[in-house]
Scaffold this motif. Structure first.
Motif, short mmCIF file in Angstrom:
data_model
loop_
_atom_site.label_atom_id
_atom_site.label_comp_id
_atom_site.label_asym_id
_atom_site.label_seq_id
_atom_site.Cartn_x
_atom_site.Cartn_y
_atom_site.Cartn_z
N UNK A 77 43.34 42.54 25.08
CA UNK A 77 43.86 41.64 24.11
C UNK A 77 42.60 42.04 23.01
N UNK A 78 41.26 41.97 23.50
CA UNK A 78 40.30 41.79 22.61
C UNK A 78 40.11 43.22 22.10
N UNK A 79 40.45 44.39 22.82
CA UNK A 79 40.13 45.79 22.77
C UNK A 79 38.67 45.81 22.92
N UNK A 80 38.06 45.09 23.74
CA UNK A 80 37.02 45.20 24.63
C UNK A 80 36.89 46.22 25.62
N UNK A 81 36.30 47.56 25.29
CA UNK A 81 36.61 48.50 26.20
C UNK A 81 35.56 48.44 27.21
N UNK A 82 34.39 47.97 27.12
CA UNK A 82 33.46 47.70 28.28
C UNK A 82 34.13 46.76 29.26
N UNK A 83 34.51 45.84 28.71
CA UNK A 83 35.24 44.68 29.68
C UNK A 83 36.38 45.47 30.13
N UNK A 84 37.17 46.09 29.75
CA UNK A 84 38.46 46.53 30.43
C UNK A 84 37.99 47.46 31.52
N UNK A 85 36.94 48.55 31.20
CA UNK A 85 36.40 49.54 32.29
C UNK A 85 35.89 48.83 33.41
N UNK A 86 35.01 47.72 33.10
CA UNK A 86 34.41 47.08 34.30
C UNK A 86 35.25 46.38 35.28
N UNK A 87 36.27 45.79 34.48
CA UNK A 87 37.47 44.96 35.04
C UNK A 87 38.13 45.98 36.16
N UNK A 88 38.61 47.26 35.43
CA UNK A 88 39.25 48.21 36.45
C UNK A 88 38.65 48.67 37.43
N UNK A 89 37.20 48.75 37.25
CA UNK A 89 36.25 49.38 38.20
C UNK A 89 36.35 48.33 39.57
N UNK A 90 36.14 47.03 39.15
CA UNK A 90 36.25 45.83 40.30
C UNK A 90 37.67 46.17 40.87
N UNK A 91 38.84 46.24 40.15
CA UNK A 91 39.95 46.23 40.73
C UNK A 91 40.16 47.50 41.54
N UNK A 92 39.61 48.61 41.13
CA UNK A 92 39.62 49.85 42.08
C UNK A 92 38.67 49.96 43.09
N UNK A 93 37.61 48.97 43.35
CA UNK A 93 36.89 49.07 44.41
C UNK A 93 37.66 48.10 45.51
N UNK A 94 38.24 47.21 45.07
CA UNK A 94 38.87 46.24 45.92
C UNK A 94 40.10 46.89 46.45
N UNK A 95 40.78 47.60 45.66
CA UNK A 95 42.01 48.48 46.00
C UNK A 95 41.32 49.42 47.40
N UNK A 96 40.44 50.43 46.91
CA UNK A 96 39.80 51.10 47.96
C UNK A 96 39.51 50.50 49.41
N UNK A 97 39.09 49.30 49.14
CA UNK A 97 38.54 48.62 50.36
C UNK A 97 39.74 48.17 51.19
N UNK A 98 40.74 48.06 50.46
CA UNK A 98 42.18 47.57 51.23
C UNK A 98 42.92 48.85 51.60
#
Length: 230
Positions: A77-98
Protein backbone atom coordinates in the motif's frame (compact mmCIF):
# COMPACT_ATOMS: atom_id res chain seq x y z
CA UNK A 1 15.62 -13.82 8.20
CA UNK A 2 17.62 -12.42 5.37
CA UNK A 3 20.10 -15.27 5.27
CA UNK A 4 18.28 -18.54 4.86
CA UNK A 5 21.48 -20.23 4.63
CA UNK A 6 23.80 -20.08 7.33
CA UNK A 7 23.01 -22.53 6.43
CA UNK A 8 22.89 -23.64 7.41
CA UNK A 9 22.25 -21.35 6.39
CA UNK A 10 21.92 -18.57 7.40
CA UNK A 11 21.62 -17.80 6.70
CA UNK A 12 19.06 -19.62 8.61
CA UNK A 13 21.65 -19.04 10.60
CA UNK A 14 21.95 -16.03 12.44
CA UNK A 15 18.29 -16.25 13.32
CA UNK A 16 17.95 -19.72 14.71
CA UNK A 17 21.14 -19.34 16.66
CA UNK A 18 19.81 -16.91 19.22
CA UNK A 19 20.74 -18.02 22.72
CA UNK A 20 19.39 -15.07 24.68
CA UNK A 21 15.76 -16.13 25.04
CA UNK A 22 14.95 -13.68 27.82
CA UNK A 23 16.47 -10.85 25.78
CA UNK A 24 14.42 -11.92 22.80
CA UNK A 25 11.22 -11.87 24.84
CA UNK A 26 11.96 -8.37 26.09
CA UNK A 27 12.58 -7.17 22.53
CA UNK A 28 9.40 -8.85 21.30
CA UNK A 29 7.37 -7.14 24.04
CA UNK A 30 9.07 -3.81 23.37
CA UNK A 31 8.50 -3.84 19.61
CA UNK A 32 4.93 -5.10 20.03
CA UNK A 33 4.14 -2.14 22.29
CA UNK A 34 5.87 0.22 19.89
CA UNK A 35 3.75 -1.04 16.99
CA UNK A 36 0.60 -0.42 19.01
CA UNK A 37 1.42 3.28 19.25
CA UNK A 38 2.95 3.87 15.81
CA UNK A 39 1.58 5.36 12.65
CA UNK A 40 1.46 3.13 9.60
CA UNK A 41 4.57 4.04 7.63
CA UNK A 42 7.81 2.47 6.41
CA UNK A 43 9.22 2.41 9.95
CA UNK A 44 6.16 0.43 11.02
CA UNK A 45 6.89 -2.09 8.25
CA UNK A 46 10.52 -2.38 9.33
CA UNK A 47 9.50 -2.94 12.93
CA UNK A 48 7.05 -5.63 11.85
CA UNK A 49 9.84 -7.36 9.93
CA UNK A 50 12.12 -7.15 12.96
CA UNK A 51 9.36 -8.64 15.08
CA UNK A 52 8.90 -11.45 12.57
CA UNK A 53 12.59 -12.37 12.91
CA UNK A 54 12.45 -12.26 16.72
CA UNK A 55 9.45 -14.57 16.96
CA UNK A 56 11.10 -16.90 14.46
CA UNK A 57 14.12 -17.05 16.79
CA UNK A 58 11.73 -17.78 19.63
CA UNK A 59 10.39 -20.82 17.78
CA UNK A 60 7.15 -19.30 16.52
CA UNK A 61 7.24 -19.71 12.71
CA UNK A 62 3.46 -19.24 12.40
CA UNK A 63 3.71 -15.83 14.07
CA UNK A 64 6.67 -15.00 11.84
CA UNK A 65 4.55 -15.78 8.79
CA UNK A 66 1.66 -13.71 10.14
CA UNK A 67 3.84 -10.64 10.72
CA UNK A 68 5.64 -11.04 7.40
CA UNK A 69 2.36 -11.18 5.48
CA UNK A 70 1.08 -8.13 7.33
CA UNK A 71 4.31 -6.28 6.56
CA UNK A 72 3.98 -7.21 2.89
CA UNK A 73 0.38 -5.96 2.67
CA UNK A 74 1.22 -2.63 4.29
CA UNK A 75 4.42 -2.19 2.27
CA UNK A 76 2.46 -2.74 -0.94
CA UNK A 77 0.00 0.00 0.00
CA UNK A 78 2.92 2.33 0.74
CA UNK A 79 4.80 1.24 -2.41
CA UNK A 80 7.72 0.53 -0.10
CA UNK A 81 9.67 -1.91 -2.24
CA UNK A 82 12.39 -2.85 0.25
CA UNK A 83 9.67 -3.80 2.72
CA UNK A 84 7.82 -5.80 0.09
CA UNK A 85 11.00 -7.64 -0.92
CA UNK A 86 12.09 -8.49 2.61
CA UNK A 87 8.62 -9.64 3.62
CA UNK A 88 8.44 -11.89 0.54
CA UNK A 89 11.90 -13.21 1.36
CA UNK A 90 10.69 -14.23 4.84
CA UNK A 91 7.59 -15.85 3.39
CA UNK A 92 9.73 -17.71 0.85
CA UNK A 93 12.05 -19.01 3.57
CA UNK A 94 9.16 -20.30 5.66
CA UNK A 95 7.50 -21.84 2.61
CA UNK A 96 10.73 -23.64 1.71
CA UNK A 97 11.13 -24.88 5.28
CA UNK A 98 7.65 -26.38 5.01
CA UNK A 99 8.77 -28.36 1.96
CA UNK A 100 7.14 -26.38 -0.85
CA UNK A 101 10.27 -25.41 -2.77
CA UNK A 102 8.40 -24.53 -5.96
CA UNK A 103 6.25 -21.96 -4.19
CA UNK A 104 9.26 -20.68 -2.26
CA UNK A 105 11.00 -19.93 -5.55
CA UNK A 106 7.94 -17.97 -6.70
CA UNK A 107 8.13 -15.80 -3.56
CA UNK A 108 11.86 -15.29 -4.00
CA UNK A 109 11.37 -14.27 -7.64
CA UNK A 110 8.73 -11.72 -6.61
CA UNK A 111 11.04 -10.45 -3.87
CA UNK A 112 13.85 -9.99 -6.40
CA UNK A 113 11.67 -7.71 -8.52
CA UNK A 114 10.79 -5.57 -5.50
CA UNK A 115 14.35 -5.30 -4.18
CA UNK A 116 15.63 -4.33 -7.61
CA UNK A 117 13.01 -1.57 -7.76
CA UNK A 118 14.29 -0.38 -4.39
CA UNK A 119 17.91 -0.66 -5.55
CA UNK A 120 18.51 -2.58 -2.30
CA UNK A 121 21.63 -4.51 -3.21
CA UNK A 122 22.47 -5.76 0.28
CA UNK A 123 19.17 -7.57 0.76
CA UNK A 124 19.14 -8.60 -2.90
CA UNK A 125 22.41 -10.46 -2.37
CA UNK A 126 20.91 -12.32 0.59
CA UNK A 127 17.75 -13.11 -1.31
CA UNK A 128 19.58 -14.62 -4.29
CA UNK A 129 21.67 -16.67 -1.87
CA UNK A 130 18.44 -18.02 -0.36
CA UNK A 131 17.07 -18.87 -3.78
CA UNK A 132 20.31 -20.67 -4.62
CA UNK A 133 19.84 -22.80 -1.52
CA UNK A 134 16.49 -24.03 -2.81
CA UNK A 135 18.18 -25.19 -6.00
CA UNK A 136 20.92 -26.77 -3.90
CA UNK A 137 18.57 -28.85 -1.73
CA UNK A 138 16.60 -29.98 -4.77
CA UNK A 139 19.76 -31.29 -6.42
CA UNK A 140 20.10 -28.62 -9.11
CA UNK A 141 23.72 -27.92 -8.28
CA UNK A 142 24.67 -26.18 -11.55
CA UNK A 143 21.79 -23.72 -11.16
CA UNK A 144 22.61 -23.25 -7.48
CA UNK A 145 26.22 -22.46 -8.35
CA UNK A 146 25.16 -19.79 -10.87
CA UNK A 147 22.91 -18.20 -8.26
CA UNK A 148 25.58 -18.27 -5.54
CA UNK A 149 28.04 -16.64 -7.95
CA UNK A 150 25.45 -13.98 -8.75
CA UNK A 151 24.97 -13.28 -5.05
CA UNK A 152 28.75 -13.17 -4.54
CA UNK A 153 29.19 -10.56 -7.29
CA UNK A 154 26.48 -8.32 -5.83
CA UNK A 155 27.96 -8.56 -2.36
CA UNK A 156 31.44 -7.86 -3.62
CA UNK A 157 30.27 -4.69 -5.37
CA UNK A 158 28.96 -3.27 -2.10
CA UNK A 159 31.79 -4.71 0.02
CA UNK A 160 29.44 -6.76 2.20
CA UNK A 161 32.18 -8.80 3.88
CA UNK A 162 29.85 -10.94 5.99
CA UNK A 163 27.73 -11.72 2.93
CA UNK A 164 30.77 -12.37 0.73
CA UNK A 165 31.95 -14.99 3.23
CA UNK A 166 28.56 -16.71 3.18
CA UNK A 167 28.53 -16.80 -0.62
CA UNK A 168 32.09 -18.15 -0.78
CA UNK A 169 31.18 -20.84 1.73
CA UNK A 170 28.25 -21.98 -0.39
CA UNK A 171 30.18 -21.82 -3.65
CA UNK A 172 32.83 -23.97 -2.01
CA UNK A 173 30.17 -26.39 -0.84
CA UNK A 174 28.87 -26.86 -4.39
CA UNK A 175 32.38 -27.41 -5.76
CA UNK A 176 32.92 -29.89 -2.93
CA UNK A 177 29.79 -31.82 -3.91
CA UNK A 178 30.92 -31.79 -7.54
CA UNK A 179 34.30 -33.20 -6.44
CA UNK A 180 36.17 -30.13 -7.64
CA UNK A 181 38.17 -30.16 -4.46
CA UNK A 182 40.85 -27.62 -5.40
CA UNK A 183 38.20 -25.00 -6.21
CA UNK A 184 36.25 -25.88 -3.08
CA UNK A 185 39.31 -25.53 -0.86
CA UNK A 186 40.19 -22.18 -2.42
CA UNK A 187 36.69 -20.87 -1.63
CA UNK A 188 36.71 -22.25 1.89
CA UNK A 189 40.11 -20.65 2.59
CA UNK A 190 39.01 -17.27 1.19
CA UNK A 191 35.87 -17.51 3.30
CA UNK A 192 37.93 -18.31 6.40
CA UNK A 193 40.26 -15.37 5.76
CA UNK A 194 37.34 -12.93 5.59
CA UNK A 195 35.72 -14.37 8.70
CA UNK A 196 38.99 -13.95 10.58
CA UNK A 197 39.23 -10.33 9.41
CA UNK A 198 35.73 -9.52 10.65
CA UNK A 199 36.15 -11.65 13.78
CA UNK A 200 33.17 -13.91 13.02
CA UNK A 201 34.00 -16.62 15.54
CA UNK A 202 31.04 -18.85 14.69
CA UNK A 203 31.80 -18.51 10.98
CA UNK A 204 35.47 -19.31 11.58
CA UNK A 205 34.49 -22.56 13.30
CA UNK A 206 32.22 -23.48 10.38
CA UNK A 207 34.94 -22.75 7.83
CA UNK A 208 37.57 -24.79 9.68
CA UNK A 209 35.12 -27.66 9.93
CA UNK A 210 34.46 -27.50 6.17
CA UNK A 211 38.19 -27.44 5.43
CA UNK A 212 38.78 -30.35 7.77
CA UNK A 213 35.98 -32.39 6.22
CA UNK A 214 37.35 -31.74 2.71
CA UNK A 215 40.83 -32.90 3.75
CA UNK A 216 39.30 -35.97 5.39
CA UNK A 217 37.33 -36.84 2.25
CA UNK A 218 40.45 -36.52 0.10
CA UNK A 219 42.63 -38.66 2.35
CA UNK A 220 44.68 -35.83 3.87
CA UNK A 221 43.96 -36.82 7.43
CA UNK A 222 46.81 -34.96 9.12
CA UNK A 223 45.70 -31.69 7.54
CA UNK A 224 42.13 -32.51 8.54
CA UNK A 225 43.14 -32.93 12.18
CA UNK A 226 45.05 -29.65 12.01
CA UNK A 227 41.95 -27.82 10.76
CA UNK A 228 39.61 -29.49 13.25
CA UNK A 229 41.84 -28.63 16.22
CA UNK A 230 42.50 -24.96 15.39
Amino acid sequence: MRNYLVIVIISIASLIGSKNCSGNKELIDSISKLLGNSKIDTLYVNNLLSLSELVFNAGQPDKCLEYSKKAKDIAEKLEYYSGIGNALNNIGILTGMNGNQKKALEYFNEAEIALKKADNKKDLGSLINNRAYIYQVTGQLDVALKEYLKSYKIRKKINDQYGIAISLNQIGFIYDKQKEYDKALECYKKCLSIREEINDQYGIALSLNNIGALYDNTGKHELAVEAYTK
